[in-house]
Design an enzyme around this catalytic site. Sequence first.
Site, PDB file in Angstrom:
ATOM      1  N   LYS B  73       0.858  -1.188   0.000  1.00 27.47           N
ATOM      2  CA  LYS B  73       0.000   0.000   0.000  1.00 27.47           C
ATOM      3  C   LYS B  73       0.894   1.237   0.000  1.00 27.47           C
ATOM      4  O   LYS B  73       1.982   1.213   0.584  1.00 27.47           O
ATOM      5  CB  LYS B  73      -0.865  -0.059   1.260  1.00 27.47           C
ATOM      6  CG  LYS B  73      -1.912   1.025   1.395  1.00 27.47           C
ATOM      7  CD  LYS B  73      -2.744   0.761   2.651  1.00 27.47           C
ATOM      8  CE  LYS B  73      -3.801   1.812   2.874  1.00 27.47           C
ATOM      9  NZ  LYS B  73      -4.637   1.527   4.063  1.00 27.47           N
ATOM     10  N   SER B 148      -9.584   1.512   3.264  1.00 27.85           N
ATOM     11  CA  SER B 148      -8.790   2.309   2.366  1.00 27.85           C
ATOM     12  C   SER B 148      -7.791   1.504   1.512  1.00 27.85           C
ATOM     13  O   SER B 148      -7.351   1.995   0.471  1.00 27.85           O
ATOM     14  CB  SER B 148      -8.007   3.351   3.164  1.00 27.85           C
ATOM     15  OG  SER B 148      -7.105   2.713   4.054  1.00 27.85           O
ATOM     16  N   SER B 172      -9.590  -0.900   7.324  1.00 25.74           N
ATOM     17  CA  SER B 172      -8.999  -0.679   5.993  1.00 25.74           C
ATOM     18  C   SER B 172      -8.309  -1.875   5.360  1.00 25.74           C
ATOM     19  O   SER B 172      -7.944  -1.827   4.186  1.00 25.74           O
ATOM     20  CB  SER B 172      -8.022   0.491   6.044  1.00 25.74           C
ATOM     21  OG  SER B 172      -8.725   1.697   6.074  1.00 25.74           O
TER      22      SER B 172
END
Lengths: 92, 486
Positions: B73, B148, B172
Site C-alpha cells: 500500500k 482504504s 482498511s
Amino acid sequence: MNKEELYDIAILSKLEIKEQDVDEILKDMENIISFAQKINDAKVLDETVEDLNDLENILREDEVIPSYPQEEILKNAKTKEDGFFYLKNTEK
Amino acid sequence: MIFKFNELLKNRKISSLELTKKYFDAIKEMDKTLNSYVCLSEDEAFKTAKLVDEKIAKGEEIDLLEGLPFTLKDNISTKGIETTCCSKILKGYVPIYDAFVWEKLKEKNAVLLGKTNMDEFAMGSTCETSCFKGAKNPHNTDYVPGGSSGGVSAAVAGGLCAYGLGSDTGGSIRQPASFCGLVGLKPTYGAVSRYGLVAFASSLDQIGPITTSARDAAIVFDAIAQKDIQDSTNKGAKEKTVPHLNDPISSLKIGVAKEFFSYGDEEVLKHVNEALKTYEKMGATIVEISLPLVDYALMVYYIIACAEASSNLGRYDGIRYGMREGGYKNFHEMICKTRSEGFGKEVKRRILLGTYVLSAGFYDAYYKKAQLVRGAIVKEFRDAFEKCDLILTPTAPSTAFKAGFSSLDPILSYMADVCTVPINIAGVAAISLPCGFDEKGLPIGMQLIGPNFSESRLLNVANMFEEETNRCYFKKVLKGVYPDEL
C-alpha cells in the site's frame, strides 16, 4: 459550531477556508459533531483508561549512534541552503 | 497460492524473472481499468528476481516468499521509491528509509511490483478519496474495491500480484478484503511494527496481509510480525502461525453478539449465519454474548482517529518534504496555502474535527470521554473472551458500494465501518474471510475476532473453514497470473 468557531479551528489547523465552502463545511461539521455527541449517552462506571496490550516501558542507554547524513535528510526539501532547510519570507 | 508458486519456482517450471514479467504484462494490460497501482518498481523487482534465479540455479534452498511478486500500500515507506499516501501533498516524496515490514520482506528477496492505490492518508472506505482517482472492484468494475487498502485488494483479487500488505485503522484491510472476496488480517495492536508506516491514527494503525487464502496470510504474517525496537508499541507475534493452521477446532467456542448483527443486509446476514452453521457442523459451539458498548465504538473512533490525525498530519508544512504552494506573503500563509491545496476534502474535514475535539472547552466532552469509553470497550472484549474463544460477525453490513458512494453524506459512509471499527478501538486481532456472494455476484465477508495475540488461532479457524468448504468462496475474476495456469 458557528462560522466564527469554524474560522478559529481552521487557524489552529493551519487550513484556509474559502468563503464559498463555509456553508457546506459547517453543515458537515454539525452533522459529524452531533453524531459524536451521542458518546455522552455511554455509561462508563470505571474511570480508567485501559492499556491496549499490556505494554511495558522499554529503556535503553543514552548512546550516540550514527543517524542519516544531512544531504539525505534534505533530499526531499523544495529549497535548501548550506545544509539547512531554507525558506524565503515571501514568494509571489 | 504462495505454496504453489514456490513449488513452481523450486522445480524450475518458471523463473522468478519470467513470473515477474508476466505480472508486469498483466498489470499493463488490465490496470488501465482497475487502477490498482499508483507506481511500479520495475528496476527493484527485476533486480531481486534475477538474484533469486541465480540462487535457484546454484541449487540453493529458497524461502516461501522468495522470488514471489507482491505489492505494498502506498503509505508504507520504500527507500528510493515514491510514497505518496495517494495525497497531492506528498507527490514526489521519496523516502530515505524502508518500513520495517518491507525490510523484512526484502531480506526474504520478495519481489516488489509497485505501490498500490488507497484513500488519501487511509481516510475512507471506498478508495475514492485517492488523488489518483479510485481503484475498481475486479468482481464488477462499476463497484468500488473498498478502502482504504482498495488498491491492494483490487490487485490481489485481479491476479496482479500474489499478495499484498495493507494497513488497518478502522477496517482498511478487512473491509476491502471482504468486498474483493479475499482474506485480510488486522493483527493485534503491537504485533507488527509500524516503523515506516505513514501515521494516520497511531493508537489504531496496524499493518497486515491481504491474500487469497488464510494459509497465505499466515505465511506473510509470520514474515512481518517480528519484534522491532524502532516502534515502542511493538511486541512482535506470540508464535509462528503456520504450524497451527490445521489444529483441531472441535472444542472451539464461537461467540455471537447481537450488536454486530443489527446492521447487516439480509443477504449478508444469511451467508454469515450459514458460516456459523458450518462451524457448528465442524464441532464448534456457539455461545451468545453481548457487547453493549460496541454501539458507541464508531463515535469513539471518529473522535480518537481524527484527534490523532490532526496531530500526525501537522508535519505536512511544505518545508521538509512534499509539495509547497507559491504566492504567499508570510510563513503562516505558506503553510496554510500548502495544506489547503495539498489535502483533499475528507482529510481536511477530519483535521478540522480532530482539532475541534482537542481544543480548549471541548476536550473533556469529546476526547477524554472517548478515551474512557475506549477503556470500557477494551474491558468488554476481555470479559467476552472469558466466555468464548473467538467472536464471529459480518465484516461489513453490505457488499461493495457502487462508485460515487463516498461523495454522499459523510455519516452514512462512516456507518459502513460499524463492524470493523470496534476491533481497532479494543486493539484485538481480527480476520476477514469470504463466505459467499450476493445476488449481484459480489463477495460477502465474515469477520473472526480474537483476543490479543491470537493470530495463530484466528488463521487456524479461518483455514479450517476454507478446507471444509473446499475454498469455494475464492473466485478468479480476471485473467491475472495464477499458479495453476502457468
